[in-house]
Design a protein around this motif. Structure first.
Motif, PDB file in Angstrom:
ATOM      1  N   LEU A   1       6.196  -3.584  -8.275  1.00 50.46           N
ATOM      2  CA  LEU A   1       4.754  -3.761  -8.123  1.00 50.46           C
ATOM      3  C   LEU A   1       4.006  -2.438  -8.210  1.00 50.46           C
ATOM      4  CD1 LEU A   1       4.654  -6.297  -5.129  1.00 50.46           C
ATOM      5  CD2 LEU A   1       4.322  -6.795  -7.569  1.00 50.46           C
ATOM      6  N   PRO A   2       2.710  -2.496  -8.574  1.00 50.81           N
ATOM      7  CA  PRO A   2       1.881  -1.283  -8.526  1.00 50.81           C
ATOM      8  C   PRO A   2       1.670  -0.825  -7.091  1.00 50.81           C
ATOM      9  CG  PRO A   2       0.550  -3.197  -9.077  1.00 50.81           C
ATOM     10  CD  PRO A   2       1.976  -3.652  -9.107  1.00 50.81           C
ATOM     11  N   ALA A   3       1.090   0.348  -6.933  1.00 52.02           N
ATOM     12  CA  ALA A   3       1.034   1.001  -5.625  1.00 52.02           C
ATOM     13  C   ALA A   3       0.189   0.253  -4.601  1.00 52.02           C
ATOM     14  CB  ALA A   3       0.529   2.438  -5.772  1.00 52.02           C
ATOM     15  N   ARG A   4      -0.875  -0.423  -5.045  1.00 53.98           N
ATOM     16  CA  ARG A   4      -1.752  -1.099  -4.088  1.00 53.98           C
ATOM     17  C   ARG A   4      -2.070  -2.488  -4.633  1.00 53.98           C
ATOM     18  NH1 ARG A   4      -6.564   0.640  -3.089  1.00 53.98           N
ATOM     19  NH2 ARG A   4      -6.527   0.343  -0.824  1.00 53.98           N
ATOM     20  N   VAL A   5      -1.541  -3.505  -3.974  1.00 55.81           N
ATOM     21  CA  VAL A   5      -1.666  -4.859  -4.508  1.00 55.81           C
ATOM     22  C   VAL A   5      -1.429  -5.881  -3.413  1.00 55.81           C
ATOM     23  CG1 VAL A   5       0.790  -5.040  -5.134  1.00 55.81           C
ATOM     24  CG2 VAL A   5      -0.907  -6.343  -6.440  1.00 55.81           C
ATOM     25  N   VAL A   6      -2.031  -7.068  -3.570  1.00 58.05           N
ATOM     26  CA  VAL A   6      -1.771  -8.233  -2.721  1.00 58.05           C
ATOM     27  C   VAL A   6      -1.540  -9.416  -3.646  1.00 58.05           C
ATOM     28  CG1 VAL A   6      -2.608  -9.753  -0.890  1.00 58.05           C
ATOM     29  CG2 VAL A   6      -3.288  -7.335  -0.917  1.00 58.05           C
ATOM     30  N   LEU A   7      -0.405 -10.078  -3.518  1.00 58.57           N
ATOM     31  CA  LEU A   7      -0.145 -11.239  -4.363  1.00 58.57           C
ATOM     32  C   LEU A   7       0.530 -12.349  -3.582  1.00 58.57           C
ATOM     33  CD1 LEU A   7       2.872 -10.743  -6.770  1.00 58.57           C
ATOM     34  CD2 LEU A   7       2.335  -9.094  -4.996  1.00 58.57           C
ATOM     35  N   ASP A   8       0.396 -13.547  -4.118  1.00 59.84           N
ATOM     36  CA  ASP A   8       0.916 -14.773  -3.511  1.00 59.84           C
ATOM     37  C   ASP A   8       2.136 -15.224  -4.303  1.00 59.84           C
ATOM     38  OD1 ASP A   8       1.249 -17.130  -2.134  1.00 59.84           O
ATOM     39  OD2 ASP A   8      -0.696 -17.981  -2.672  1.00 59.84           O
TER      40      ASP A   8
ATOM     41  N   ASP B   1       0.863  -1.174   0.000  1.00 57.45           N
ATOM     42  CA  ASP B   1       0.000   0.000   0.000  1.00 57.45           C
ATOM     43  C   ASP B   1       0.902   1.227   0.000  1.00 57.45           C
ATOM     44  OD1 ASP B   1      -2.187   1.691   0.104  1.00 57.45           O
ATOM     45  OD2 ASP B   1      -2.317   1.608   2.287  1.00 57.45           O
ATOM     46  N   GLY B   2       1.201   1.723  -1.191  1.00 57.81           N
ATOM     47  CA  GLY B   2       2.107   2.857  -1.309  1.00 57.81           C
ATOM     48  C   GLY B   2       3.510   2.492  -0.856  1.00 57.81           C
ATOM     49  N   ASP B   3       4.038   3.236   0.085  1.00 58.93           N
ATOM     50  CA  ASP B   3       5.392   3.000   0.578  1.00 58.93           C
ATOM     51  C   ASP B   3       5.455   1.866   1.596  1.00 58.93           C
ATOM     52  OD1 ASP B   3       6.354   5.050  -1.009  1.00 58.93           O
ATOM     53  OD2 ASP B   3       6.122   6.559   0.576  1.00 58.93           O
ATOM     54  N   GLU B   4       4.314   1.376   2.015  1.00 61.85           N
ATOM     55  CA  GLU B   4       4.268   0.327   3.036  1.00 61.85           C
ATOM     56  C   GLU B   4       4.175  -1.039   2.376  1.00 61.85           C
ATOM     57  OE1 GLU B   4       1.819  -0.710   7.164  1.00 61.85           O
ATOM     58  OE2 GLU B   4       1.126   0.882   5.817  1.00 61.85           O
ATOM     59  N   ILE B   5       5.113  -1.921   2.701  1.00 59.36           N
ATOM     60  CA  ILE B   5       5.146  -3.278   2.162  1.00 59.36           C
ATOM     61  C   ILE B   5       5.328  -4.259   3.310  1.00 59.36           C
ATOM     62  CG2 ILE B   5       6.434  -4.920   0.729  1.00 59.36           C
ATOM     63  CD1 ILE B   5       7.120  -2.673  -1.144  1.00 59.36           C
ATOM     64  N   GLU B   6       4.516  -5.299   3.306  1.00 57.36           N
ATOM     65  CA  GLU B   6       4.620  -6.339   4.324  1.00 57.36           C
ATOM     66  C   GLU B   6       4.716  -7.689   3.640  1.00 57.36           C
ATOM     67  OE1 GLU B   6       2.017  -8.179   8.033  1.00 57.36           O
ATOM     68  OE2 GLU B   6       1.956  -6.018   7.622  1.00 57.36           O
ATOM     69  N   LEU B   7       5.649  -8.511   4.094  1.00 56.84           N
ATOM     70  CA  LEU B   7       5.828  -9.866   3.599  1.00 56.84           C
ATOM     71  C   LEU B   7       5.299 -10.831   4.649  1.00 56.84           C
ATOM     72  CD1 LEU B   7       9.507  -9.580   2.243  1.00 56.84           C
ATOM     73  CD2 LEU B   7       7.369  -8.990   1.078  1.00 56.84           C
TER      74      LEU B   7
END
Length: 366
Positions: free
Chosen positions: A71-78, A42-48
């Motif tokens: 990645l694009p700015a707002r995404v969730v992927l597996d 989500d923007g600058d925030e990334i969580e693994l």
């Protein structure tokens, strides 16, 4: 992190099968040998996120930076975090990345940087995509993950079973686990074993709940393995053995911390008593049975906190038919994730044929 899917998300799971399925409508992918990872951006925030709700973000700072670009700015992927070397995938080196010291994490990130392989898309922008069929999620994923960066990859995919069979054979030497198969119309079902995995040898992740000393009295002879049922009970399913003398001695040291206060709240505590074990008729650690020939089956309990990936041939009556072989310990798995749902419990074809002949013969005799 105001995304359509909030962490934690439990990844969709797979069940092992012994042969490559060839039904119409299946998609095939190589099975990567690494850490399963759900990426939230989500923007600058990334969580693994890992499959056991244990955040991987702090261990792979180089991937956080890389995925921020790919990645694009707002995404969730597996996908999967993997360690790519000149000789293929290296799980042991990858596992060393899970280090508690921040200075060590930074050093390893520079010396042994990890890669990310994407294989499913769960959300994009404000839209939750998990109800859409996999074929559509895959098509969108191909427009989302930028593979121009050296350590981000989109997993190969095919609908041709012959190509998948070729992958299964050729990719083994590079450290791949096998092949995955999933239906094109499959929605993303969290924590459900609805995909299929075809591995070069059957494996199961088991809880290590105890051990037996080797018959010569030196070192660990076998590990006692358990799996949880649907009610949360830990059942003894067999052993892993056949260690070299050197490995037997190493295991004594590795398991020593888990022997401390091991019987407190141990799920097999009642079996530690010889009389209780005898009542188990050989089905529990320490039990006496007609198959043991009077051998000493006393055992040492361990706190059930360690997970081992074990190779096995097949399962009968909920237990490994023969002794398993230790493949590796899995620091990325929790004991609670080790359930019977992993097992492909199919009787050998030869046995089924024998029973069929016996039934026919009995019917004829009447």
């Amino acid at each position: 992190m105001p995304l359509p899917l909030q962490p934690p998300v439990k990844p969709m799971l797979a069940k092992s099968v012994s042969q490559l399925p060839r039904e119409p409508g299946l998609f095939y992918e190589p099975k990567w040998d690494g850490f399963r990872c759900i990426v939230f951006r989500d923007g600058d925030e990334i969580e693994l996120g890992s499959r056991n709700d244990r955040p991987l973000t702090r261990y792979f700072p180089e991937l956080v930076e890389l995925l921020g670009q790919a990645l694009p700015a707002r995404v969730v992927l597996d996908g999967e975090i993997v360690m790519v070397t000149d000789n293929g995938l290296d799980f042991d080196t990858l596992q060393q990345r899970l280090h508690p010291a921040a200075s060590r994490v930074a050093k390893l990130a520079a010396e042994t940087p990890a890669s990310f392989v994407g294989f499913d898309l769960l959300a994009l922008g404000d839209e939750d995509l998990t109800d859409r069929p996999f074929s559509e999620r895959r098509r969108i994923l191909e427009t989302v993950l930028d593979g121009a960066f050296s350590r981000t990859h989109l997993t190969p995919i095919t609908t041709d079973a012959e190509v998948a069979a070729d992958w299964f054979t050729r990719f083994e030497g590079a450290g791949f686990d096998g092949v995955m198969a999933k239906a094109g119309d499959l929605p993303y079902l969290q924590d459900k074993r609805v995909m299929l995995k075809i591995k070069h040898e059957r494996t199961a992740d088991c809880v290590v709940a105890g051990f037996r000393w080797h018959k010569d009295g030196n070192g660990v002879g076998s590990l006692l393995l358990g799996l949880f049922d649907d009610e949360g009970n830990l059942h003894h399913v067999g052993v892993a053995s056949s260690f070299t003398a050197k490995r037997r001695a190493e295991l004594v040291e590795e398991l020593a911390p888990l022997r401390v206060d091991a019987l407190e709240n141990h799920p097999w505590r009642s079996w530690a008593d010889a009389a209780e074990a005898a009542k188990a008729d050989g089905k529990m650690p320490g039990g006496v049975s007609r198959w043991t020939g009077g051998k000493d089956l006393s055992w040492e309990p361990l706190r059930p906190e360690l997970v081992a990936e074990v190779r096995y041939e097949h399962v009968m009556a909920g237990r490994f038919r023969h002794g398993g072989r230790l493949a590796r310990f899995r620091a990325d798995r929790t004991p609670q994730s080790c359930t019977y749902a992993q097992l492909d419990e199919v009787a050998p074809a030869e046995l089924a044929d024998i029973f069929a002949e016996a039934r026919n013969a009995k019917g004829t005799a009447r």
